[in-house]
Enzyme design. Structure first.
Site, PDB file in Angstrom:
ATOM      1  N   ASP A  29       0.819  -1.216   0.000  1.00  0.00           N
ATOM      2  CA  ASP A  29       0.000   0.000   0.000  1.00  0.00           C
ATOM      3  C   ASP A  29       0.850   1.262   0.000  1.00  0.00           C
ATOM      4  OD1 ASP A  29       0.926  -0.463   2.563  1.00  0.00           O
ATOM      5  OD2 ASP A  29      -1.030  -0.913   3.406  1.00  0.00           O
ATOM      6  N   ASN A  53      -7.873  -3.631  14.169  1.00  0.00           N
ATOM      7  CA  ASN A  53      -9.262  -3.888  13.743  1.00  0.00           C
ATOM      8  C   ASN A  53      -9.336  -5.018  12.702  1.00  0.00           C
ATOM      9  OD1 ASN A  53      -8.269  -2.702  11.452  1.00  0.00           O
ATOM     10  ND2 ASN A  53      -9.674  -0.969  11.423  1.00  0.00           N
ATOM     11  N   HIS A  67      -7.451  -5.270   9.952  1.00  0.00           N
ATOM     12  CA  HIS A  67      -7.154  -4.929   8.555  1.00  0.00           C
ATOM     13  C   HIS A  67      -5.844  -5.538   8.079  1.00  0.00           C
ATOM     14  CE1 HIS A  67      -5.069  -0.963   9.881  1.00  0.00           C
ATOM     15  NE2 HIS A  67      -4.149  -1.607   9.200  1.00  0.00           N
ATOM     16  N   GLU A  80      -9.704  -2.054   5.165  1.00  0.00           N
ATOM     17  CA  GLU A  80     -10.392  -1.872   6.439  1.00  0.00           C
ATOM     18  C   GLU A  80     -11.604  -2.805   6.507  1.00  0.00           C
ATOM     19  OE1 GLU A  80      -9.013  -0.131   8.595  1.00  0.00           O
ATOM     20  OE2 GLU A  80      -8.122   1.699   7.787  1.00  0.00           O
TER      21      GLU A  80
HETATM   22  C1  GLP Z   1      -0.736  -0.318   8.780  1.00  0.00           C
HETATM   23  C2  GLP Z   1      -0.373  -1.003   7.439  1.00  0.00           C
HETATM   24  C3  GLP Z   1      -0.552  -2.496   7.521  1.00  0.00           C
HETATM   25  C4  GLP Z   1      -0.043  -2.969   8.870  1.00  0.00           C
HETATM   26  C5  GLP Z   1      -0.954  -2.494   9.959  1.00  0.00           C
HETATM   27  C6  GLP Z   1      -0.462  -2.795  11.365  1.00  0.00           C
HETATM   28  O1  GLP Z   1      -1.585   0.763   8.684  1.00  0.00           O
HETATM   29  N1  GLP Z   1      -1.023  -0.491   6.263  1.00  0.00           N
HETATM   30  O2  GLP Z   1       0.118  -3.126   6.432  1.00  0.00           O
HETATM   31  O3  GLP Z   1      -0.001  -4.379   8.917  1.00  0.00           O
HETATM   32  O4  GLP Z   1      -1.310  -1.142   9.789  1.00  0.00           O
HETATM   33  O5  GLP Z   1       0.570  -1.943  11.743  1.00  0.00           O
HETATM   34  P1  GLP Z   1       1.605  -2.278  12.891  1.00  0.00           P
HETATM   35  O6  GLP Z   1       2.413  -3.435  12.384  1.00  0.00           O
HETATM   36  O7  GLP Z   1       2.448  -1.043  13.036  1.00  0.00           O
HETATM   37  O8  GLP Z   1       0.822  -2.621  14.089  1.00  0.00           O
END
Ligand code: GLP
Length: 265
Positions: free
Chosen positions: A71, A140, A142, A147
């Site tokens: 992304d 959540n 995702h 989302e």
């Molecule tokens: C982000 C990314 C995801 C990631 C998630 C969790 O917004 N777009 O690819 O897996 O949220 O983030 P973290 O690993 O910092 O908890």
């Protein structure tokens, strides 16, 4: 789904790095370089560091390996330190010594975002598809920036970020208002096309999402639950992130008693 529960975040990093290294070596032995799917966020950082260690120790050869990011923010200059172009360069391309020409990130600055999304899908196909997609999970549920309520069949597209995700990601920016409102993300359908999925999660903050992903129903309310539809999905989670699971004893039993020759989920 194969569920590997380990003691702590350090073990998540070493076990997941070893899973990736094994896939890369197997593909190399079959005569080609791997195509990796890479994720941003904190979750995979220690995995990248562990992989970099294997490369430095000459235990892993990543020459010719390509990478596709999940992304990117829309409307953020790719030179901004928190753009995923910059983050992937800093945390993946440089430490792993990948050829920058083989590392792809969606173009969130494109004049025609729709065309950029379609082009990204075509680039993945042209590279032969993703061999192994590394994933984190949002609190959540995702994956990428898909989302809750994202279509399980979705492809790469522009999305509006959930308020909670913008809040979570505000830590990377000077003020919450600076977090972009939109992003490009590979769809859940795009992610499921990867030949292997490897999700890493650490900490109690992920426990509810991990339980919903592994033991809940397949539902767009928890995008990560789509991993249940994939024939080769592995979750490597630490004890704290496993706290909401009901079948922990079973997963540990299965890991102690893997059938001979079973290397896949
Ligand atoms: C982000 C990314 C995801 C990631 C998630 C969790 O917004 N777009 O690819 O897996 O949220 O983030 P973290 O690993 O910092 O908890």
């Amino acid at each position: 789904m194969r569920v590997i529960i380990v003691d702590d975040a350090a073990a998540v990093a070493s076990v997941s790095a070893e899973q990736i290294a094994r896939s890369v070596r197997e593909l190399r032995a079959s005569g080609r370089a791997a195509v990796l799917g890479v994720a941003t966020g904190y979750s995979p950082l220690a995995t990248y560091a562990a992989l970099a260690g294997l490369v430095r120790a000459a235990e892993l050869d990543l020459s010719g390996v390509a990478a596709f990011a999940l992304d990117e923010y829309v409307g953020l200059d790719p030179r901004h330190p928190e753009s995923y172009h910059a983050v992937i360069h800093r945390t993946v391309t440089e430490p792993l010594g990948l050829d920058p020409g083989l590392v792809h990130v969606p173009d969130g600055a494109a004049a025609d975002i729709g065309a950029a999304c379609e082009g990204y899908e075509r680039d993945i196909v042209a590279a032969g598809g993703v061999d192994l997609q590394l994933l984190g999970i949002g609190a959540n549920g995702h994956i990428g920036f898909n989302e809750p309520t994202s279509s399980l069949a979705s492809r790469t597209r522009i999305k509006t970020l959930a308020p909670k995700t913008r809040e979570d990601n505000a830590r990377f920016f000077d003020s919450p208002g600076e977090v972009p409102m939109h992003c490009i993300t590979q769809g859940i359908g795009t992610i499921l096309d990867a030949r292997r999925l490897l999700l890493v999660a650490q900490g109690a903050g992920k426990a509810d999402a991990v339980a919903a992903m592994i033991e809940g129903p397949v539902t767009s309310m928890c995008p990560a639950s789509a991993l249940q539809l994939h024939p080769d999905a592995v979750a490597v989670i630490d004890r704290a992130a496993s706290a909401g699971l009901v079948l922990t004893d079973y997963y540990e039993h299965v890991e102690r008693n893997r059938p001979p020759g079973a290397v896949r989920a």
